[in-house]
Design an enzyme around this catalytic site. Structure first.
Site, PDB file in Angstrom:
ATOM      1  N   CYS A  61       0.827  -1.209   0.000  1.00  0.00           N
ATOM      2  CA  CYS A  61       0.000   0.000   0.000  1.00  0.00           C
ATOM      3  C   CYS A  61       0.858   1.255   0.000  1.00  0.00           C
ATOM      4  O   CYS A  61       0.341   2.357  -0.156  1.00  0.00           O
ATOM      5  CB  CYS A  61      -1.015   0.004   1.146  1.00  0.00           C
ATOM      6  SG  CYS A  61      -0.350   0.278   2.785  1.00  0.00           S
ATOM      7  N   CYS A  82      -4.263   6.165   6.558  1.00  0.00           N
ATOM      8  CA  CYS A  82      -3.005   6.733   7.068  1.00  0.00           C
ATOM      9  C   CYS A  82      -3.111   7.036   8.560  1.00  0.00           C
ATOM     10  O   CYS A  82      -2.159   6.803   9.313  1.00  0.00           O
ATOM     11  CB  CYS A  82      -2.641   8.000   6.301  1.00  0.00           C
ATOM     12  SG  CYS A  82      -2.294   7.707   4.560  1.00  0.00           S
TER      13      CYS A  82
END
Length: 143
Positions: free
Chosen positions: A35, A104
Site C-alpha cells: 500500500c 493513514c
C-alpha cells in the site's frame, strides 16, 4: 475545496519529531509496502511518561502528516493515555483527511500502539492484548 486541510499541509511540509531515537524504550513499525505506507515510531519513556517521540514514515502527505500529528499528541503523555490514541482523534486534529486517506491515520494509531506494546514487552509489563489488535487492512487503501 482543497484536497488537504491547512493543518495536513503544515504537518506534511513541516513535520514534527522526525528522526530516530537511539536506544528507544519502545519501537513500533507498521505498514505494508504494497500500500506504500510504512511508519516507524520511537519512544523514550521515563517513569511512565513519553518524554520523547520520533518517527520515520515512507508514504504520502497524509501518512507523514498523520505520523507528525500523532507524535505531537502523545509527547509528554502517560503511556496509558498514548495507547488510547485513536485514528479519529488524529483525523480531527488534522482538520480532516480525504476518505481515501483515512487508512493513514489508522497506521499512525497502530504505530503508536506497536511502540507501546514493544515497551511493555521489553519491560515485562502486562497489558490488555485486545488494545493492540491491528485494524489496518490494505484493501482500504487499494493495495
Amino acid at each position: 475545496m482543497a484536497l488537504y486541510s491547512k493543518k495536513v499541509m503544515d504537518h506534511f511540509t513541516n513535520p514534527r519529531n522526525v528522526g530516530k531515537i537511539e536506544n528507544a524504550d519502545g519501537v513500533g513499525e507498521v505498514g505494508n509496502a504494497r500500500c506504500g505506507d510504512i511508519m516507524k515510531i520511537y519512544l523514550k519513556i521515563d517513569n511512565g511518561i513519553i518524554t520523547d517521540v520520533k518517527f520515520n514514515t515512507f508514504g504520502c502527505a497524509s501518512a507523514i502528516a498523520s505520523s507528525s500529528m500523532a507524535t505531537e499528541m502523545i509527547k509528554g503523555k502517560p503511556v496509558e493515555e498514548a495507547v488510547e490514541l485513536s485514528n479519529q482523534a488524529v483525523i480531527e486534529a488534522l482538520d480532516g483527511l480525504p476518505p481515501v486517506k483515512v487508512h493513514c491515520s489508522v497506521l499512525a494509531e497502530e504505530a503508536v500502539k506497536a511502540a507501546v506494546k514493544d515497551y511493555y514487552d521489553k519491560n515485562g509489563i502486562e497489558y490488555d492484548k485486545e488494545k493492540f489488535r491491528e485494524t489496518h487492512n490494505c484493501e482500504s487503501c487499494g493495495a
